[in-house]
Every structure is written in structure tokens, then in C-alpha cells.
Design an enzyme around this catalytic site. Structure first.
Site, mmCIF file in Angstrom:
data_model
loop_
_atom_site.group_PDB
_atom_site.id
_atom_site.type_symbol
_atom_site.label_atom_id
_atom_site.label_comp_id
_atom_site.label_asym_id
_atom_site.label_seq_id
_atom_site.Cartn_x
_atom_site.Cartn_y
_atom_site.Cartn_z
ATOM 1 N N GLY A 182 0.833 -1.214 0.000
ATOM 2 C CA GLY A 182 0.000 0.000 0.000
ATOM 3 C C GLY A 182 0.858 1.251 0.000
ATOM 4 C CE LYS A 183 4.838 2.188 5.535
ATOM 5 N NZ LYS A 183 6.132 1.950 6.190
ATOM 6 C CG ASP A 234 8.672 3.633 11.001
ATOM 7 O OD1 ASP A 234 8.699 2.442 10.641
ATOM 8 O OD2 ASP A 234 8.272 3.991 12.134
ATOM 9 C CB SER A 235 3.767 5.804 8.537
ATOM 10 O OG SER A 235 3.805 4.615 7.791
ATOM 11 C CG PHE A 288 -2.088 0.700 3.089
ATOM 12 C CD1 PHE A 288 -1.957 1.854 2.345
ATOM 13 C CD2 PHE A 288 -1.278 0.560 4.228
ATOM 14 C CE1 PHE A 288 -1.050 2.848 2.704
ATOM 15 C CE2 PHE A 288 -0.370 1.537 4.593
ATOM 16 C CZ PHE A 288 -0.260 2.696 3.834
ATOM 17 N NE ARG A 330 3.261 6.276 3.349
ATOM 18 C CZ ARG A 330 2.197 5.869 4.042
ATOM 19 N NH1 ARG A 330 0.970 6.024 3.550
ATOM 20 N NH2 ARG A 330 2.327 5.305 5.216
HETATM 21 P P1 ITT Z 1 7.866 -1.274 5.964
HETATM 22 O O1 ITT Z 1 8.453 -1.127 7.327
HETATM 23 O O2 ITT Z 1 8.475 -2.387 5.195
HETATM 24 O O3 ITT Z 1 7.806 0.002 5.200
HETATM 25 P P2 ITT Z 1 5.421 -1.671 7.450
HETATM 26 O O4 ITT Z 1 3.990 -1.908 7.045
HETATM 27 O O5 ITT Z 1 6.007 -2.587 8.483
HETATM 28 O O6 ITT Z 1 6.298 -1.684 6.108
HETATM 29 P P3 ITT Z 1 5.724 0.518 9.313
HETATM 30 O O7 ITT Z 1 6.634 -0.238 10.200
HETATM 31 O O8 ITT Z 1 6.048 1.937 9.020
HETATM 32 O O9 ITT Z 1 5.575 -0.168 7.878
HETATM 33 O O10 ITT Z 1 4.266 0.424 9.902
HETATM 34 C C1 ITT Z 1 3.330 1.340 9.533
HETATM 35 C C2 ITT Z 1 1.963 0.770 9.787
HETATM 36 O O11 ITT Z 1 1.122 1.871 10.084
HETATM 37 C C3 ITT Z 1 1.429 0.143 8.519
HETATM 38 O O12 ITT Z 1 1.663 -1.219 8.430
HETATM 39 C C4 ITT Z 1 -0.056 0.444 8.646
HETATM 40 O O13 ITT Z 1 -0.661 -0.502 9.464
HETATM 41 C C5 ITT Z 1 -0.066 1.771 9.371
HETATM 42 N N1 ITT Z 1 -0.159 2.894 8.422
HETATM 43 C C6 ITT Z 1 0.818 3.775 8.110
HETATM 44 N N2 ITT Z 1 0.410 4.648 7.178
HETATM 45 C C7 ITT Z 1 -0.850 4.302 6.893
HETATM 46 C C8 ITT Z 1 -1.805 4.781 5.998
HETATM 47 O O14 ITT Z 1 -1.538 5.806 5.201
HETATM 48 N N3 ITT Z 1 -3.002 4.202 5.973
HETATM 49 C C9 ITT Z 1 -3.278 3.160 6.780
HETATM 50 N N4 ITT Z 1 -2.428 2.613 7.617
HETATM 51 C C10 ITT Z 1 -1.208 3.168 7.685
#
Ligand code: ITT
Length: 347
Positions: free
Chosen positions: A11-12, A71-72, A154, A183
Site C-alpha cells: 500500500g505504501k 516509517d509511519s 491499506f 505520507r
Molecule cells: P515497511 O516497514 O516495510 O515500510 P510496514 O507496514 O512494516 O512496512 P511501518 O513499520 O512503518 O511499515 O508500519 C506502519 C503501519 O502503520 C502500517 O503497516 C499500517 O498498518 C499503518 N499505516 C501507516 N500509514 C498508513 C496509511 O496511510 N493508511 C493506513 N495505515 C497506515
């Protein structure tokens, strides 16, 4: 120029790729494009910015490529910021994580349901160690139920309503979400950085072919120890046009700085010579339009006051090509030589 969008989250990746879509000078790669299997790093940072830098560095070092990491997380104020930096790990699947959060918030009402998304974007260059970081926030609220009919976005998108539009993230198209999301805000700064730092440049470089009373041409020996391919090579005085300066004003100023002579611009040659320079791997690329000008010396003492010049020499026009000239200046000079000789012949 290649940029690895280093995320395991599809999704990101889709949002980032869509936001950068119009950056034509960059080829975007995902982790799927990398042949070697790379284990995801342990996200041990205490904040999203620490984790973003940690991930960008890790993937850049593993692949040798310029890498971008995000990271989010979702931060619910009434739950002391939960799930926060643990947003990806508060359950095994997206459904589990959404359900868990909704259960935890069951008793919360009104303003207590306020939450915000935060994102940190980091870009790291493995050779230079240049690090960029940017941030973005989106304020909103967590709904009581998952939006089941619309399946866009997502992660927590189906339960999050953005404050200003009153719409859930899952209802928005990628471009709409990027226009108001955490983002998207962080990416807008990252995009500006990529353009400033890595986009190919175009320079307009007027140069002066100086002629003295004896019909000789001035050559400068360049001092450029950081660029061995240019260092101690010969060239005509000249340089990039400053803001607010006309081409002729530039020629007169650059010639004064690099030769110590005052000149009158006689004519701009009919040739615009296109040259390309690249440097330090993929770090810079410049397309240079060189505009040669025939100039007549009218004054000055010829004392070089510029650190860029090691030595100056007056040379007969036919002998200029005996000197080792910078870049493609020999090719350029050959083309303008008939015009130069015509001027000298009529002096
Ligand atoms: P990477 O570390 O590989 O990038 P990840 O999904 O593990 O992938 P993070 O550790 O940054 O990424 O976790 C961020 C989580 O926060 C992500 O899995 C989502 O559940 C949530 N999230 C972040 N931005 C979001 C968005 O724009 N919309 C919905 N959920 C989001």
C-alpha cells in the site's frame, strides 16, 4: 538515477510511486526488483524518524542503491499514542489490527476518538552518507466500525476519517489521499529534495574567445584539483550566467574575473555547443550549452585574480589546438575557427 523504494508494504509502495510518478529522471525500484533476498531489518528505533533512517540506511547498504524508507503509524491521543510505532505489529493481519484497535476504543466517544497518522520519510545515499528526512501528519478520527463496502487504501484506512474532508482514507483515490495525507506531506518535501539534489541540470555557459592587438587568443590553464579530468587543462574564460545578468554582461564579468582583462564583445559565434558532464557515480549530471563570443581586449592588466586559473597564455589561433583543452572544447574551437580567423583577418 535509480531509487529503491524500500518498503515491504504494498500500500505504501503504491502511494509513494504514484506521488513520484512525474519525476522522469528517476527509475523507481521496489524490493521485488532486487535479486537478492533481503531480510527486513529490526525496527528498534524509539520514534518513527529513527526507524525511517534505520530502514533507509539498512536497505541502501544491502543494495548499494539510493534508498527511500517510510516509517509511519496511527496515534490515538486517548490511548497515549497507541498503536504508534507498533502500528504494523499490534496483530498478525490488517483485520486483526483494526479489530483490536476498535475493541480497545469501544468506550471512547466524541473527541476521545481523535487520532492522527504520522509519517517520516528518509532517503539515504550509500556512498556519500547524505541523509534526508521529512515528516507529515494527518488529523482525523477513528470510526466505530470498519468501512466494509469500499476497499481502497491499506492498513487502518477503513476506520480512519480525515478531519478536513470528513471522508475515510479508504474512500479516496491514491492522488486524493496523497494530497492530504501524512505520507503525501512528507513526500512533497522528499520530492523537492530529489529534484534539488539529483535532477540533471542545464547550464548556459557563455565563454570569451579573447583577441589581442597581435591577433592572438587567450587560453587559461584551469585549477580544478577536485576534478582531475579538468585539472591543468586549457580553456577559454567563461562561466555560468548569474541571476539577473544578460549573456553579454556575463561574458564581460567572467572574462574580467578569470583573465584580468576588460573586453568589448564583438560577436556571438553562430555555434551553440552542447556538452555533457557527469560526476561522482550518479551524483550529478549536467547538460551544458556553451555560447562562444569573440571579444576584443580593451584594457586591464591581465593579472589573474581568480583561484580557478593556474596560468594564462596568448596563443596564435592556429596553435590553440596544440593545447590540451577541457572537455570537448577542441571540437567546439574547430567549428568556430573560421569565424575567429575571419574577424582577425579584418582587424
Ligand atoms: P515497511 O516497514 O516495510 O515500510 P510496514 O507496514 O512494516 O512496512 P511501518 O513499520 O512503518 O511499515 O508500519 C506502519 C503501519 O502503520 C502500517 O503497516 C499500517 O498498518 C499503518 N499505516 C501507516 N500509514 C498508513 C496509511 O496511510 N493508511 C493506513 N495505515 C497506515
Amino acid at each position: 538515477m535509480k531509487l529503491l523504494i524500500a518498503t515491504t508494504n504494498k500500500g505504501k509502495f503504491a502511494e509513494i510511486k504514484s506521488y513520484f510518478g512525474d519525476l522522469g529522471f528517476i527509475e523507481f525500484l521496489s524490493l521485488d526488483d532486487i535479486e537478492k533476498e533481503i531480510k527486513a531489518p529490526e525496527e528498534s528505533g524509539a520514534t518513527i524518524e529513527e526507524n525511517a533512517v534505520l530502514k533507509a540506511k539498512y536497505y541502501a547498504k544491502q543494495t548499494g542503491m539510493l534508498s527511500l524508507a517510510d516509517d509511519s503509524g496511527l496515534f490515538v491521543h486517548a490511548l497515549d499514542g497507541f498503536p504508534g510505532i507498533h502500528s504494523a505489529r499490534s496483530g498478525n493481519t490488517v483485520e486483526e489490527r483494526n479489530d483490536y484497535l476498535l475493541k480497545k476504543m469501544k468506550e471512547l466517544e466524541g473527541n476521545e476518538r481523535q487520532a492522527c497518522f504520522r509519517a517520516a520519510i528518509a532517503i539515504y545515499h550509500p556512498e556519500t552518507g547524505n541523509t534526508f528526512i521529512s515528516f507529515g501528519n494527518t488529523e482525523g478520527r477513528i470510526e466505530e466500525e470498519i468501512h466494509k463496502e469500499i476497499k481502497g487504501g491499506f492498513g487502518y484506512d477503513p476506520i480512519f476519517t480525515e478531519l478536513k474532508s470528513g471522508r475515510r482514507f479508504s474512500e479516496m483515490k491514491k492522488a486524493e489521499k496523497n494530497a492530504c495525507s501524512h505520507r503525501g506531506k512528507a513526500l512533497s518535501q522528499a520530492k523537492y529534495y530529489l529534484i534539488k539534489q539529483y535532477s540533471p541540470r542545464q547550464w548556459i555557459v557563455p565563454i570569451g574567445v579573447l583577441v589581442n592587438d597581435k591577433g592572438e587568443i587567450l587560453l587559461n590553464k584551469r585549477n580544478d584539483p577536485y576534478n582531475p579530468e579538468f585539472h591543468e587543462k586549457w580553456e577559454f574564460p567563461g562561466g555560468g550566467v548569474d541571476w539577473g545578468e544578460s549573456i553579454e554582461e556575463n561574458v564581460v564579468r567572467e572574462v574580467r574575473e578569470e583573465s584580468g582583462y576588460e573586453v568589448k564583445v564583438i560577436k556571438r559565434c553562430s555555434l551553440i555547443d552542447l556538452q555533457h558532464r557527469t560526476g561522482k557515480g550518479d551524483l550529478w549530471r549536467v547538460q551544458i550549452f556553451i555560447l562562444p563570443h569573440i571579444c576584443r581586449v580593451t584594457g586591464g592588466d591581465g593579472v589573474v585574480n581568480d583561484e580557478e586559473v593556474l596560468e594564462t597564455n596568448w596563443v596564435l589561433p592556429e596553435k590553440v589546438l596544440d593545447y590540451e583543452l577541457v572537455g570537448n572544447n577542441a571540437g567546439m574551437y574547430e567549428k568556430i575557427l573560421p569565424e575567429v580567423l575571419e574577424y582577425i583577418g579584418g582587424m
